[in-house]
Design an enzyme around this catalytic site. Structure first.
Site, PDB file in Angstrom:
ATOM      1  N   ILE A 247      11.045 -12.137   5.404  1.00 29.30           N
ATOM      2  CA  ILE A 247       9.691 -13.032   5.739  1.00 29.30           C
ATOM      3  C   ILE A 247       8.503 -12.613   4.833  1.00 29.30           C
ATOM      4  O   ILE A 247       7.658 -13.363   4.550  1.00 29.30           O
ATOM      5  CB  ILE A 247       9.356 -12.981   7.070  1.00 29.30           C
ATOM      6  CG1 ILE A 247       8.977 -11.789   7.725  1.00 29.30           C
ATOM      7  CG2 ILE A 247      10.611 -13.887   8.013  1.00 29.30           C
ATOM      8  CD1 ILE A 247       8.428 -11.948   8.843  1.00 29.30           C
ATOM      9  N   SER A 248       8.832 -11.280   4.350  1.00 27.65           N
ATOM     10  CA  SER A 248       7.448 -10.861   3.352  1.00 27.65           C
ATOM     11  C   SER A 248       7.915  -9.710   2.726  1.00 27.65           C
ATOM     12  O   SER A 248       8.705  -8.808   3.092  1.00 27.65           O
ATOM     13  CB  SER A 248       6.251 -10.565   4.466  1.00 27.65           C
ATOM     14  OG  SER A 248       4.971 -10.007   3.760  1.00 27.65           O
ATOM     15  N   LYS A 251       4.214  -4.090  -1.768  1.00 31.13           N
ATOM     16  CA  LYS A 251       4.374  -2.935  -2.551  1.00 31.13           C
ATOM     17  C   LYS A 251       5.078  -1.621  -2.090  1.00 31.13           C
ATOM     18  O   LYS A 251       5.274  -0.728  -2.653  1.00 31.13           O
ATOM     19  CB  LYS A 251       3.030  -2.495  -3.297  1.00 31.13           C
ATOM     20  CG  LYS A 251       1.975  -2.128  -2.324  1.00 31.13           C
ATOM     21  CD  LYS A 251       0.555  -1.845  -3.035  1.00 31.13           C
ATOM     22  CE  LYS A 251      -0.391  -1.429  -2.176  1.00 31.13           C
ATOM     23  NZ  LYS A 251      -1.000  -2.374  -1.409  1.00 31.13           N
ATOM     24  N   GLU A 252       4.888  -1.618  -0.457  1.00 29.68           N
ATOM     25  CA  GLU A 252       5.199  -0.737   0.055  1.00 29.68           C
ATOM     26  C   GLU A 252       6.377  -0.878   1.051  1.00 29.68           C
ATOM     27  O   GLU A 252       7.003   0.151   1.636  1.00 29.68           O
ATOM     28  CB  GLU A 252       3.914   0.055   0.847  1.00 29.68           C
ATOM     29  CG  GLU A 252       3.481  -0.887   1.878  1.00 29.68           C
ATOM     30  CD  GLU A 252       2.416  -0.157   2.940  1.00 29.68           C
ATOM     31  OE1 GLU A 252       1.951  -0.707   4.073  1.00 29.68           O
ATOM     32  OE2 GLU A 252       1.870   0.881   2.501  1.00 29.68           O
ATOM     33  N   VAL A 254       9.265  -3.974   2.997  1.00 27.62           N
ATOM     34  CA  VAL A 254      10.016  -5.155   3.222  1.00 27.62           C
ATOM     35  C   VAL A 254       9.985  -5.728   4.751  1.00 27.62           C
ATOM     36  O   VAL A 254      10.560  -4.976   5.446  1.00 27.62           O
ATOM     37  CB  VAL A 254      11.363  -5.302   2.650  1.00 27.62           C
ATOM     38  CG1 VAL A 254      11.920  -6.395   2.561  1.00 27.62           C
ATOM     39  CG2 VAL A 254      11.477  -4.706   1.103  1.00 27.62           C
ATOM     40  N   LYS A 275      10.080  -3.657   9.849  1.00 30.14           N
ATOM     41  CA  LYS A 275       9.189  -3.238   8.463  1.00 30.14           C
ATOM     42  C   LYS A 275       9.848  -2.111   8.029  1.00 30.14           C
ATOM     43  O   LYS A 275       9.762  -1.051   8.503  1.00 30.14           O
ATOM     44  CB  LYS A 275       7.750  -2.791   8.954  1.00 30.14           C
ATOM     45  CG  LYS A 275       6.829  -2.540   7.573  1.00 30.14           C
ATOM     46  CD  LYS A 275       5.484  -2.531   7.934  1.00 30.14           C
ATOM     47  CE  LYS A 275       4.657  -2.252   6.980  1.00 30.14           C
ATOM     48  NZ  LYS A 275       3.296  -2.261   7.062  1.00 30.14           N
ATOM     49  N   ASP A 391      -7.379  -0.820   3.795  1.00 27.55           N
ATOM     50  CA  ASP A 391      -6.704  -1.507   2.589  1.00 27.55           C
ATOM     51  C   ASP A 391      -6.841  -2.735   3.281  1.00 27.55           C
ATOM     52  O   ASP A 391      -6.166  -3.878   3.032  1.00 27.55           O
ATOM     53  CB  ASP A 391      -5.184  -1.306   2.564  1.00 27.55           C
ATOM     54  CG  ASP A 391      -4.495  -2.218   1.675  1.00 27.55           C
ATOM     55  OD1 ASP A 391      -5.524  -2.503   0.570  1.00 27.55           O
ATOM     56  OD2 ASP A 391      -3.404  -2.383   1.382  1.00 27.55           O
TER      57      ASP A 391
END
Length: 508
Positions: A247-248, A251-252, A254, A275, A391
């Site tokens: 679903i997303s 850079k770090e 999936v 994650k 972040d």
């Protein structure tokens, strides 16, 4: 045999009755006329083989009258079966390996015309007597030249070098198709040969890198075999019912959506996310700056190799989420941590994830309410959780059920981190810029927002970023010096006269 002998044989034995041995007889006595007749009838059931006439046509079949010919035919059939078995063993031994072992020297090589089927055909590439093998170029003699006078030819002759380079192309990797060049006098110059050779080496190295990346690291919207095995184990153990898909991507990591199962320790939500932190270190090269100076992981970080840091990165996010959940900040609930896979609750409903705040068309009142919530979340994160997001932007804030949810806190650090206040200033800039572009009138400037979150009240002079950042760096430097002297972490606080903040136990 006399009667005394018979009586001795029939004498009762304490071990039981003695069985007399059958009397010996000759073969002629066994072959009675009835047995001979029976064997004759059985032989008549088999059709008699026709005897070839001596005047038979030799083109119809080989001459089998000679014992030598029969022996040669049997030997050839045995050799073919041996070669077939050897080929099967060779294919089984090599498998899918790029480097293969040849059993050519153990084969019984036969002429091609003696093969009766396509399966028995000899592969000329595997024989030692290849009629299509290119003729080796003539090498220069040891003295370095040949001929005399005007007809002298050295080893640097253009034609000789060209033919030699063409023959050396056979040493390239098997996947490089160089052709056979039958009947062609090919001459390859040194420049072209060296370019081809360098290209082959570069392609081999690139192929090896791609193979290693595929086997040992996660790619975008995909996982490596080790990670896939961990996910399968979660399904088999009942923690997850099934994994639905990606679903997303970032850079770090999936993120995959899955249906929750059950755990003995705690209930599992109906919808969860996995994650998976990417093990490709070049995707996020500066990740170590967020963890090597964090006192919670500093000792462990120095003892780990770069790949094991990924697991530490997932553990760091788990601890940060637990601290945020304890303070009542809207964020995902941690369900399970397995190496570099973090299972969390799903923010959304019916497989539809909550949208990022940047993708939501907020009205003026909703945008103002979202800004107030973000300001409160940043203050609580800094003061109650003792964390800096590091972040924070419109990409890491979700809008769901009228609330702002914070995600992606794996890089979050404490304010006492050597660069913690710099990270916070960057977060304030992202938040202030986003809401000011959305037309929120009450949105504070980056400097006022930083002071409102930290309570430090750093003086602002003509909106100068360089001066403001210099004050922040000086503050971090004083705090770091204090840690080295006292061995503990402290928060920088403001002095009563409004000067830049000082450490409470400072020796200055």
């Amino acid at each position: 045999m006399d009667q005394s002998g018979v009586a001795a044989q029939t004498q009762k034995s304490p071990w039981g009755s003695v069985v007399l041995a059958a009397p010996a007889c000759s073969l002629t006595e066994v072959m009675s006329e009835q047995l001979a007749r029976q064997l004759d009838e059985e032989n008549q059931g088999f059709p008699a083989l026709p005897h070839p006439s001596p005047a038979a046509d030799p083109e119809k079949g080989p001459d089998t009258e000679s014992d030598l010919m029969l022996a040669q035919m049997l030997q050839m059939q045995f050799d073919r079966e041996f070669d077939d078995q050897l080929r099967r063993e060779e294919r089984k031994f090599n498998g899918d390996s790029k480097v293969s072992i040849s059993f050519e020297n153990y084969r019984k090589v036969h002429p091609y015309e003696d093969s009766d089927s396509s399966e028995d055909e000899v592969d000329w590439q595997d024989t030692r007597h290849d009629p299509y093998r290119a003729v080796k170029p003539q090498t220069a003699p040891r003295r370095g030249f040949s001929g005399k006078g005007k007809n002298i030819t050295t080893k640097h002759d253009e034609d000789a070098c060209g033919r030699k380079n063409t023959a050396r192309m056979d040493n390239f990797a098997p996947e490089v198709h160089v052709g056979d060049g039958l009947g062609m006098d090919l001459k390859l110059s040194n420049q072209v040969f060296n370019s081809l050779k360098q290209h082959c080496y570069s392609e081999q190295r690139r192929s090896a890198r791609l193979h290693e990346k595929k086997e040992h690291s996660t790619a975008e919207q995909a996982v490596d075999p080790r990670t896939r095995l961990l996910m399968y184990k979660m399904v088999n153990s009942g923690v997850l019912e099934n994994i639905n898909g990606c679903i997303s991507t970032g850079k770090e990591s999936v993120v995959f959506h899955a249906d929750g199962g059950s755990l003995e320790e705690q209930p599992v939500p109906e919808e969860v996310v996995l994650k998976v932190f990417k093990t490709t270190l070049n995707e996020f090269k500066n990740r170590d700056r967020y963890i090597k100076d964090d006192y919670r992981f500093k000792e462990r970080f120095s003892k780990l190799n770069p790949r094991k840091v990924i697991r530490l990165w997932a553990e760091k996010e788990m601890h940060n989420l637990a601290r945020m959940k304890k303070a009542g900040i809207p964020c995902p609930d941690v369900v399970l941590l397995k190496k570099h896979i973090l299972v969390m609750s799903f923010i959304g409903k019916d497989h539809v994830p909550a949208p990022k705040i940047k993708d939501v068309a907020l009205g003026s009142e909703e945008a103002a309410e979202a800004y107030r919530q973000v300001l409160q979340l940043m203050q609580r994160l800094y003061q109650d959780c003792n964390l800096v997001h590091a972040d924070l932007s419109e990409y890491n804030m979700l809008w769901y059920q009228g609330k702002v949810w914070l995600i992606d806190v794996s890089q979050s650090v404490e304010p006492t981190h050597p660069h913690g206040l710099e990270f916070l200033f960057r977060d304030c800039r992202n938040v202030a810029t986003f809401f000011q572009k959305r037309g929120v009138s009450e949105a504070l400037s980056v400097y006022d927002l930083f002071n409102a979150v930290t309570g430090l009240n750093i003086p602002v002079s003509a909106d100068d970023d360089a001066h403001f950042l210099a004050e922040i760096v000086a503050m971090e430097k004083r705090n770091e010096d204090h840690v080295q002297k006292r061995g503990k972490k402290t928060f920088p606080v403001m002095s009563e006269d409004g000067d830049p903040p000082l450490d409470p136990d400072s020796d200055d």
